[in-house]
Design a protein around this motif. Structure first.
Motif, PDB file in Angstrom:
ATOM      1  N   LEU A   1       0.897  -1.325   0.018  1.00 53.79           N
ATOM      2  CA  LEU A   1      -0.017   0.060  -0.007  1.00 53.79           C
ATOM      3  C   LEU A   1       1.011   1.194  -0.143  1.00 53.79           C
ATOM      4  CD1 LEU A   1      -2.640  -1.096   2.562  1.00 53.79           C
ATOM      5  CD2 LEU A   1      -2.781  -1.350   0.147  1.00 53.79           C
ATOM      6  N   THR A   2       2.032   1.213   0.872  1.00 54.77           N
ATOM      7  CA  THR A   2       2.781   2.270   1.024  1.00 54.77           C
ATOM      8  C   THR A   2       3.215   2.940  -0.615  1.00 54.77           C
ATOM      9  OG1 THR A   2       3.380   1.516   3.039  1.00 54.77           O
ATOM     10  CG2 THR A   2       4.218   3.564   2.372  1.00 54.77           C
TER      11      THR A   2
ATOM     12  N   ALA B   1       0.689   4.436  -2.545  1.00 55.14           N
ATOM     13  CA  ALA B   1       0.211   5.969  -1.920  1.00 55.14           C
ATOM     14  C   ALA B   1       1.401   6.967  -2.460  1.00 55.14           C
ATOM     15  CB  ALA B   1       0.443   5.638  -0.416  1.00 55.14           C
ATOM     16  N   GLN B   2       2.565   6.573  -2.619  1.00 57.29           N
ATOM     17  CA  GLN B   2       3.657   7.193  -2.879  1.00 57.29           C
ATOM     18  C   GLN B   2       3.377   7.643  -4.449  1.00 57.29           C
ATOM     19  OE1 GLN B   2       6.941   5.050  -1.723  1.00 57.29           O
ATOM     20  NE2 GLN B   2       7.110   6.249   0.560  1.00 57.29           N
TER      21      GLN B   2
ATOM     22  N   PHE C   1      -1.549   7.158  -5.640  1.00 58.30           N
ATOM     23  CA  PHE C   1      -2.891   6.328  -5.646  1.00 58.30           C
ATOM     24  C   PHE C   1      -3.899   6.946  -4.436  1.00 58.30           C
ATOM     25  CE2 PHE C   1      -5.786   2.946  -4.517  1.00 58.30           C
ATOM     26  CZ  PHE C   1      -6.562   2.637  -5.592  1.00 58.30           C
ATOM     27  N   ASP C   2      -5.132   7.413  -4.938  1.00 53.68           N
ATOM     28  CA  ASP C   2      -5.994   7.910  -4.106  1.00 53.68           C
ATOM     29  C   ASP C   2      -6.896   6.758  -3.273  1.00 53.68           C
ATOM     30  OD1 ASP C   2      -7.921   9.281  -2.663  1.00 53.68           O
ATOM     31  OD2 ASP C   2      -8.306  10.933  -4.267  1.00 53.68           O
ATOM     32  N   PHE C   3      -6.445   6.397  -2.102  1.00 51.38           N
ATOM     33  CA  PHE C   3      -7.272   5.415  -1.575  1.00 51.38           C
ATOM     34  C   PHE C   3      -8.748   5.874  -0.910  1.00 51.38           C
ATOM     35  CE2 PHE C   3      -3.070   4.057  -0.995  1.00 51.38           C
ATOM     36  CZ  PHE C   3      -3.068   2.773  -1.231  1.00 51.38           C
ATOM     37  N   ASN C   4      -8.924   7.190  -0.912  1.00 54.17           N
ATOM     38  CA  ASN C   4     -10.118   7.824  -0.452  1.00 54.17           C
ATOM     39  C   ASN C   4     -10.988   7.507  -1.508  1.00 54.17           C
ATOM     40  OD1 ASN C   4      -9.318   8.341   1.935  1.00 54.17           O
ATOM     41  ND2 ASN C   4      -9.095  10.495   1.840  1.00 54.17           N
TER      42      ASN C   4
ATOM     43  N   ILE D   1     -11.736   3.688  -1.891  1.00 52.77           N
ATOM     44  CA  ILE D   1     -12.811   3.045  -0.862  1.00 52.77           C
ATOM     45  C   ILE D   1     -13.958   3.865  -0.927  1.00 52.77           C
ATOM     46  CG2 ILE D   1     -13.048   2.993   1.578  1.00 52.77           C
ATOM     47  CD1 ILE D   1      -9.869   2.660   1.685  1.00 52.77           C
ATOM     48  N   TYR D   2     -14.277   5.099  -1.116  1.00 52.78           N
ATOM     49  CA  TYR D   2     -15.555   5.761  -1.226  1.00 52.78           C
ATOM     50  C   TYR D   2     -16.230   5.632  -2.572  1.00 52.78           C
ATOM     51  CZ  TYR D   2     -13.578   9.070   2.437  1.00 52.78           C
ATOM     52  OH  TYR D   2     -12.822   9.523   3.636  1.00 52.78           O
TER      53      TYR D   2
ATOM     54  N   PHE E   1      -0.268   3.244  11.325  1.00 54.04           N
ATOM     55  CA  PHE E   1      -0.179   2.544  10.475  1.00 54.04           C
ATOM     56  C   PHE E   1       1.040   1.559  10.694  1.00 54.04           C
ATOM     57  CE2 PHE E   1       0.516   1.116   5.769  1.00 54.04           C
ATOM     58  CZ  PHE E   1      -0.723   0.633   5.473  1.00 54.04           C
TER      59      PHE E   1
ATOM     60  N   ALA F   1     -15.476   4.714   6.047  1.00 51.74           N
ATOM     61  CA  ALA F   1     -15.632   5.783   4.883  1.00 51.74           C
ATOM     62  C   ALA F   1     -16.770   6.698   4.995  1.00 51.74           C
ATOM     63  CB  ALA F   1     -15.535   4.781   3.647  1.00 51.74           C
TER      64      ALA F   1
ATOM     65  N   GLN G   1     -15.949   9.455   6.633  1.00 51.91           N
ATOM     66  CA  GLN G   1     -14.997  10.299   6.062  1.00 51.91           C
ATOM     67  C   GLN G   1     -13.524  10.125   6.625  1.00 51.91           C
ATOM     68  OE1 GLN G   1     -16.266  12.752   3.478  1.00 51.91           O
ATOM     69  NE2 GLN G   1     -17.983  11.748   3.793  1.00 51.91           N
ATOM     70  N   PHE G   2     -13.219   8.837   6.859  1.00 51.92           N
ATOM     71  CA  PHE G   2     -11.998   8.559   7.398  1.00 51.92           C
ATOM     72  C   PHE G   2     -11.160   8.798   6.226  1.00 51.92           C
ATOM     73  CE2 PHE G   2      -8.471   6.018   7.983  1.00 51.92           C
ATOM     74  CZ  PHE G   2      -8.213   6.159   9.506  1.00 51.92           C
ATOM     75  N   ASP G   3      -9.711   9.625   6.663  1.00 50.70           N
ATOM     76  CA  ASP G   3      -8.926   9.828   5.657  1.00 50.70           C
ATOM     77  C   ASP G   3      -7.876   8.659   5.425  1.00 50.70           C
ATOM     78  OD1 ASP G   3      -7.009  10.724   3.734  1.00 50.70           O
ATOM     79  OD2 ASP G   3      -7.471  12.953   4.383  1.00 50.70           O
ATOM     80  N   PHE G   4      -8.164   7.617   4.445  1.00 54.36           N
ATOM     81  CA  PHE G   4      -7.303   6.552   4.194  1.00 54.36           C
ATOM     82  C   PHE G   4      -5.900   6.902   3.547  1.00 54.36           C
ATOM     83  CE2 PHE G   4     -11.615   4.763   3.910  1.00 54.36           C
ATOM     84  CZ  PHE G   4     -11.248   3.857   5.068  1.00 54.36           C
ATOM     85  N   ASN G   5      -5.892   8.203   3.077  1.00 54.86           N
ATOM     86  CA  ASN G   5      -4.661   8.628   2.360  1.00 54.86           C
ATOM     87  C   ASN G   5      -3.761   9.102   3.418  1.00 54.86           C
ATOM     88  OD1 ASN G   5      -5.524   7.959  -0.196  1.00 54.86           O
ATOM     89  ND2 ASN G   5      -6.045  10.069  -0.742  1.00 54.86           N
TER      90      ASN G   5
ATOM     91  N   ILE H   1      -2.324   6.013   5.335  1.00 58.17           N
ATOM     92  CA  ILE H   1      -1.430   5.019   4.739  1.00 58.17           C
ATOM     93  C   ILE H   1       0.075   5.902   4.360  1.00 58.17           C
ATOM     94  CG2 ILE H   1      -0.868   3.715   2.474  1.00 58.17           C
ATOM     95  CD1 ILE H   1      -3.834   3.193   2.754  1.00 58.17           C
ATOM     96  N   GLN H   2      -0.106   7.186   3.846  1.00 54.20           N
ATOM     97  CA  GLN H   2       1.089   8.106   3.800  1.00 54.20           C
ATOM     98  C   GLN H   2       1.877   8.442   4.943  1.00 54.20           C
ATOM     99  OE1 GLN H   2      -0.403  10.812   1.197  1.00 54.20           O
ATOM    100  NE2 GLN H   2      -0.155   9.843  -0.783  1.00 54.20           N
TER     101      GLN H   2
END
Lengths: 577, 647
Positions: free
Chosen positions: A139-140, A143-144, A147-150, A153-154, B127, B146, B149-153, B156-157
């Protein structure tokens, strides 16, 4: 990344030949979420139909949990499949890139799409997946890359596999237009005739009542309607009158449909029961022949909408599958294990079953990874190209651009091999025939000559092990008995014997010596993979497999005719572990 | 707060229905409103030092966790017939499989000059970044996050990593075992085929070229007699791949931009042809390893160098391990300060803390409880407090004891949705919120199901509850000894082992008590379950329903033979017999009916049970325990049962 490396090497080798081509503009990748899925799907449909081949690339939430779960050089097709299956069963696809490509007058026209997926349980049935695993190390970097995980998932697109779709039909029990053919029942019993007669009169009465009803005064209408609902189980469906008849068996459904065949203004619908089968037949009364046709059309489009909603992203898979275009992947065994398990059905227990079943859905799959190896082997022995750097791969193409790269590489291979991509999949594409649907590894060493050893101190080097084995009693007779020894992870090594039969002697000697070291044949390893003994350390997995089978493994499993590749390129480096 | 969803589905529904709380996390940027303190990797260091003193000054610290899931399979949800050891196994499975993604920490400080609490809510994104830290996500839980509105980005980052105490010990032990090893790791070629002749033309050419280059460098070095004077000249070397540097006061060649295969070749060339050069690979931190060829004059110098390098790399490795501790520092502070920890229905939260930051969860609840008690001697669960005390229950008007409900009812002054509440009390305890240097007394900038805000709500509810219990903060200030107060004594260290059954565990004594013993006029005690009389039946056809089974068994053994039949999922049921003899009778019949296909068997009412699925299997309660203890989680109960049965 392996793909990048591969491309780099390839581009360098053929840079001269394809210099101009590689300078061309990269197309931007269309990012698709549930908000623009419908339009994208329509667009993709056209692009797929006009394409010569389609490249695909997946980004998952992980691939292997422990170093020996990776594809190892010692894996046969079977063990490789067990590993791929284990991964596909647990991890999730987050990005699915599809790129239909056509070649027109030696120019590539590609239309890349990148679908964001999330297994949202829209039907509340615990599908498509109740849980899934994630590996932070996967995943890391995603993200770098931005990739927009939000977004994923949303707004990710959900899906159901074909298997899950039929399961869901049983469970949620939506109305289905009756597909039952009203073929007459061979020998109606007395009970059948009584049932039919009762239905006939009930339907007739109801229709009559309804027709009379239209003459009654409006004030009474409301009362009568509610009474009808109560007494007859009648109501309205899509602003047409309808009547529900409860049934207890499929035979009754048949009988009702047969009776309804005598009338021409009824449209029957089956109300499925929770546990499968039918619960009732709903009869809708149409006002005329035209109305009947109109209603049937309405039902069809309704069903189509419903299906789209349920299938979600699988529509894309179905589209690719039915188009029968060649599909180009980079790591086809892994990718197609995922595709099969997420969008077709649960993965079959053996590789052979998987292969044949996959073939029915995807008749033409080419793995560029395999193809590259073959091309390098047969056509060119290239000097080491790894030093050269600074190619064109550093460009930011946007997410999902791997599919474009794969397509690009494939097109170049085609040009090198003098295969016309436009005629792929049609009658004579001789050049590639042998690479199609080739999920197997090439083979050079018989698995009979391999022995697994473990029980040594973690972190012992292969060289030290070799020394120990050379000095030990059971191999001292023959210095050259084994040709090589390699570590598979920190806990276990594999020994390759050069002379047939010496592996058996070695195993026997090991078992009788009763030392700290354990040894087993390939069959034990195979068993561990097959039975899903995915312990962190290979040594523990083999211990379990031995426990299960007892110690008489030395002879029993050695009739395996498989061979595996023993390639220096694929050597395990401890630094990677 | 996902545990609510896990414990009581309907509760979760009321919770989501009744919420008018701001769910958007787009904070207004107006200067008057203080937003919650979000903590990520980038600001962790300064926050850590601030928080240390805040916790030190605090009367209590409230916490809350957000996880990636709660149950790894539907049948791992909490059932009424779960014995307490099963309950623990289910919680253990959950804490081991799922990750914590947000950790709310809110120290509550008493400001005697103002007569109010000052809360410092912190919302940590965490994380796991260790190599082996694969974790599970439950699709519905991720969807739930979600929705809020949890901010997954960010998670993870920027999420803060951590290392448990056990992981740290293991890493250090591993490091020291390497140190103790006599054979030096870097002198030996890693691949083990040093003597293998090169076969590829490219390799041979490359090796020859390297040999020439190194020899040339060496000659120039030695020609000048003293390499110190010549260093400048050599440093001018323009080639990027071979860079002359000093390594521990010795001239060295730094090897740049070679592939791993090439480095291997260089290493073997060096070993074969240049006895005075030492090949060394240095790894420091997260940057990729550096490779050097180092010139040494004598054997003793060579050994000295090797020793120095080894010590250095161990020091670096130790520092790295220390740096990896990350978020665990917060847990360590909470432990060492021995503060009163406040959570809401926090048994699962505490289990997560144990498994993520202390070490692997023990196999029995007794060991677990004593391990937790050592680290956290004072824990209060507000849910217990709310249910067990009559005064508070009256205030709550028997409403559900979900966190947001309790907050809305008890903390009227702070709660943003007063209009929802019919009744208004005089809040006895004032709570102000301080984020960085901003203070506000009616703070509503958090969002429900954000760990930091939930921790704040939990703490506020607790402060209010204390005052209803008759605790006067003004009188007792500085109220550092709240945790030892008589009025709280009855509730401290009690956690719900099972909320459904009202089963409570005392962390101090490890005794299990029924909730009814705390407050007799509350819940009806559940009927006693005799676990020996329970049989699991699986492999049933989906058409067979619980009531069918009840009917068939009643027909065979009499109407009172079955106490209850519980449908676990579509593949399995639990049957509880009233007497043990019925259990054995049932199993006997199963045997005969499975083999005998004669007319009497076919007409037997139970034969429909055994023929229905083809392969109907049975097991006892102990097998259920084994299933719950397994690390495997098949989605369907029947698959799990088969898996365990095979073993």
């Amino acid at each position: 990344m392996l793909l990048g490396k591969l491309q780099k090497r390839f581009l360098c080798t053929y840079a001269a030949a394809a210099a101009n081509q590689s300078r061309r503009q990269w197309p931007t990748v269309l990012q698709v979420t549930k908000t623009n899925f419908t339009e994208a799907l329509q667009q993709l449909e056209d692009h797929v139909h006009s394409s010569d081949f389609i490249s695909v690339s997946l980004r998952n939430t992980g691939s292997y949990s422990s170093s020996w779960h990776r594809l190892l050089p010692i894996d046969t097709s079977d063990t490789a499949y067990f590993k791929a299956k284990y991964a596909a069963d647990r991890f999730q696809v987050l990005q699915f890139a599809v790129c239909p490509i056509s070649v027109r007058s030696s120019k590539l026209i590609s239309h890349p799409y990148n679908f964001h997926l999330f297994p949202r349980d829209v039907l509340n049935l615990g599908m498509p997946s109740y849980t899934f695993s994630c590996q932070p190390s996967y995943l890391t970097p995603m993200a770098q890359e931005g990739f927009d995980f939000n977004a994923c998932i949303y707004d990710g697109i959900t899906y159901l596999s074909r298997e899950q779709e039929s399961l869901s039909r049983e469970k949620i029990g939506n109305l289905v237009p009756s597909d039952y053919m009203a073929n007459s029942i061979s020998t109606p019993s007395v009970a059948d005739s009584i049932f039919s007669e009762r239905i006939r009169s009930r339907v007739k009465n109801w229709r009559k009542a309804f027709n009379d009803d239209s003459c009654t005064k409006k004030t009474e209408e409301a009362l009568i309607k509610s009474l009808q609902k109560l007494m007859l189980g009648s109501g309205e469906y899509s602003s047409r009158p309808c009547l529900s008849i409860d049934v207890c068996s499929d035979r009754q459904v048949q009988l009702i449909l047969e009776v309804l065949g005598e009338f021409n203004d009824f449209v029957p619908m089956i109300v499925p029961a929770k546990g499968g089968g039918a619960q009732a037949v709903r009869i809708v009364l149409t006002s005329s022949e035209e109305d009947k046709i109109l209603f049937e059309k309405e039902l069809q489009s309704q069903e189509k909408e419903q299906n789209k909603h349920v299938r979600g992203f699988r529509e894309v898979i179905d589209l690719i599958s039915t188009s029968e275009k060649p599909i180009i992947a980079h790591n086809s065994l892994n990718d197609f294990s995922f595709i099969y398990s997420k969008f077709i059905a649960s993965l079959p227990p053996t590789f052979d079953k998987f292969k044949s079943s996959l073939l029915l859905n995807f008749p033409y799959v080419v793995d560029v990874g395999h193809l590259m190896k073959e091309v390098r082997r047969h056509l060119y022995t290239t000097p080491d190209m790894e030093i050269s750097r600074g190619g064109s791969d550093g460009k930011t193409l946007g997410l999902g651009s791997n599919a474009v790269r794969i397509g690009e590489i494939f097109a170049k291979i085609c040009s090198v091999m003098k295969v016309n991509p436009e005629s792929l999949g049609k009658s004579k594409d001789g050049g590639l025939k042998s690479y199609v649907n080739n999920f197997d590894n090439r083979r050079t060493v018989s698995v009979k000559d391999l022995v697994f050893i473990w029980g040594f101190k973690k972190g012992t080097s292969a060289q030290l092990l070799k020394k120990i084995l050379c000095n030990s009693s059971f191999s001292s007779h023959d210095e050259e008995a084994f040709s090589d020894i390699r570590l598979l992870d920190k806990s276990c090594a594999v020994v390759a014997f050069s002379k047939p039969g010496s592996s058996e002697c070695f195993l026997k000697a090991m078992h009788s010596s009763g030392g700290l070291l354990s040894a087993a044949s390939y069959g034990t390893y195979s068993k561990a993979c097959q039975m899903g003994m995915w312990e962190v350390d290979l040594a523990d997995a083999l211990d379990r497999a031995v426990m299960l089978d007892g110690h008489d493994l030395s002879g029993t499993h050695l009739d395996d005719p498989s061979e595996i590749i023993w390639d220096d390129d694929l050597m395990i480096d401890l630094d990677d572990l | 707060m996902m545990k609510l969803q896990w414990l009581v589905k309907p509760l979760c529904l009321t919770l989501t229905k009744g919420s008018t709380i701001v769910t958007s996390r787009l904070y207004s940027s107006s200067p008057t409103s203080t937003t919650i303190k979000n903590v990520t990797r980038s600001n962790f260091e300064p926050v850590l030092s601030d928080l240390r003193s805040l916790i030190n000054d605090a009367v209590f610290v409230s916490i809350d966790l957000e996880m990636t899931g709660v149950t790894s399979a539907p049948w791992r949800e909490s059932f009424e017939f779960d014995r307490s050891d099963i309950r623990y196994l289910k919680v253990k499975d959950s804490a081991e499989k799922f990750a914590v993604v947000q950790f709310g920490v809110c120290p509550f400080r008493w400001d005697s000059s103002k007569g109010s609490f000052i809360a410092h809510p912190h919302n940590f994104y965490i994380f796991p970044r260790q190599e082996s830290s694969e974790f599970l996500c439950q699709t519905t839980s991720i969807d739930f996050l979600a929705k809020y509105q949890f901010d997954f980005n960010i998670c993870i980052q920027e999420g803060i990593s951590y290392l448990s105490r056990a992981q740290e010990e293991e890493a250090l032990r591993h490091l020291h075992s390497l140190q103790d090893d006599d054979d030096d790791e870097f002198a030996e070629p890693r691949t083990g085929d040093k003597d293998k002749p090169l076969t590829r033309i490219a390799d041979i050419l490359f090796s020859e070229r390297i040999k020439g280059r190194v020899q040339e460098w060496l000659n120039r070095l030695l020609q000048n007699g003293s390499y110190h004077s010549s260093s400048k000249e050599i440093l001018n070397e323009s080639d990027k791949q071979f860079q002359t540097v000093f390594f521990k006061m010795r001239p060295a060649l730094q090897l740049n931009e070679f592939t791993r295969h090439q480095l291997r070749l260089i290493q073997s060339v060096t070993e074969k042809h240049f006895k005075e050069l030492v090949y060394i690979r240095m790894k420091s931190g997260r940057i990729s390893a550096q490779h050097y060829l180092i010139y040494t004059e004598t054997d003793s110098d060579r050994n000295l160098l090797k020793k120095e390098v080894k010590e250095d790399s161990h020091k670096v490795a130790e520092l790295n391990i220390e740096g990896d501790i990350g978020f665990r520092h917060i847990i360590d502070i909470l432990c060492s300060e021995k503060k009163l920890i406040v959570g809401h229905n926090c048994f699962l939260d505490i289990a997560h803390i144990h498994s993520k930051f202390l070490g692997p969860l023990p196999s029995t609840v007794e060991e677990y409880v004593s391990s937790i008690h050592k680290c956290f001697p004072y824990i209060i669960d507000t849910k217990i407090l709310l249910n067990a005390n009559d005064a508070i229950r009256q205030k709550m008007k028997n409403n559900s004891t979900s966190l947001s409900k309790a907050f809305a009812l008890l903390c009227t002054e702070i709660s943003p949705n007063i209009e929802e509440v019919g009744l208004v009390f005089n809040p006895d305890v004032k709570v102000e919120v301080q984020v960085d240097d901003m203070r506000s007394s009616n703070w509503n900038c958090g969002a429900k199901h954000e760990a930091g805000y939930d921790a704040f709500m939990t703490g506020s509810v607790f402060a209010q509850a204390c005052s209803y219990l008759g605790f006067d903060f003004e009188l007792n200030s500085p109220s550092g000894n709240l945790k030892l107060n008589e009025k709280l004594k009855n509730y401290i260290n009690l956690l719900y082992l099972s909320w459904i059954n009202g089963e409570i565990i005392n962390l101090t004594t490890c005794q299990q008590i029924a909730e009814s013993s705390l407050n007799p006029n509350q819940k009806l005690p559940c009927p006693e379950i005799v676990f020996e009389n329970i049989i699991i039946i699986w492999g049933l056809s989906s058409k067979v329903k619980a009531r069918d089974i009840q009917e068939w068994i009643s027909k065979t053994f009499g109407p009172l033979s079955v106490t209850s039949v519980y449908q676990l999922d579509e593949t399995a049921v639990f049957v509880q017999f009233s007497k043990e003899e019925f259990v054995s009778g049932f199993l006997e019949l199963k045997k005969t009916l499975a083999w005998d296909k004669g007319p009497i068997s076919v007409l037997h009412p139970l034969s429909r049970l055994f023929e229905s699925g083809g392969m109907v299997r049975t097991g006892n309660y102990e097998m259920y325990k084994e299933m719950c203890g397994s690390i495997i989680s098949k989605v369907k109960f029947a698959d799990q049962a088969d898996f365990v049965a095979i073993k």
